[in-house]
Design a protein around this motif. Structure first.
Motif: not given
Length: 200
Positions: A65-67, A96-102
């Protein structure tokens, strides 16, 4: 009470070689005091719109998961080679990790890569380099295998300065060799050592 920091070992394995390598990388990580390995995998990508995999794997490591990316102080990613590139399931996960990149969530964390190929010149190095690309876009620090590891100069199978690798053969007839295992362990150990220093 202090708890060990964790290194994420994230892999996709179709025939088992990359999974075995992941466990060797994890062994290297856990040779470093104060660090534990967290093994995770990614599901297959469906060729149709419907989901093709259960929400929880039937066996082996849980799905990542992203977590997991957020909580760990370093990340090693492993994938078999697909035409000189990482396999689609691993690429899909990183897409799917764009939110973490932002949020710059992974900036400054160390990352390492490992792969397995069916042929000796089947794209080990290009696959490792392709796996580095999303890590670099996330601002991660790339960790390879230095030539101070003597096996890197003596291997007749896998092993590159870009990361650990394995020559499986077209029918997966070659098990992970002792030299390839040592280089996986060396990669995990080095990643953990560097991650601890950066986390401090």
């Amino acid at each position: 009470m202090m708890t060990d920091k964790e290194i994420l070992i994230l892999y996709y394995s179709q025939h088992g070689a990359v999974r075995q390598m992941a466990h060797m990388v994890a062994r290297g990580v856990e040779m470093v005091s104060g660090v534990r390995a967290r093994l995770r995998t990614v599901p297959k990508v469906s060729t149709v719109c419907e989901a093709s995999e259960p929400g929880i794997p039937d066996e082996g490591a849980p799905y990542a998961s992203l977590q997991d990316l957020q909580e760990c102080i370093g990340i090693a990613i492993g994938s078999p080679t697909r035409f000189g590139n990482m396999a689609a399931p691993m690429k899909y996960f990183w897409d799917g990790t764009g939110s973490m990149w932002l949020k710059h969530s992974l900036v400054g964390k160390p990352g390492a890569c490992f792969t397995s190929t069916g042929t000796m010149h089947g794209g080990q190095e290009s696959t490792l380099l392709s796996m580095m690309l999303p890590l670099m876009h996330h601002g991660m620090i790339i960790v390879g295998v230095p030539y101070s590891e003597s096996e890197l100069s003596s291997t007749l199978g896998g092993g590159t300065p870009y990361g650990a690798s394995h020559f499986a053969g077209m029918a997966n007839e070659h098990p992970v060799s002792e030299v390839e295992k040592k280089l996986c362990i060396a990669l995990g150990k080095r990643l953990a050592q560097i991650a601890l220093k950066l986390a401090a």
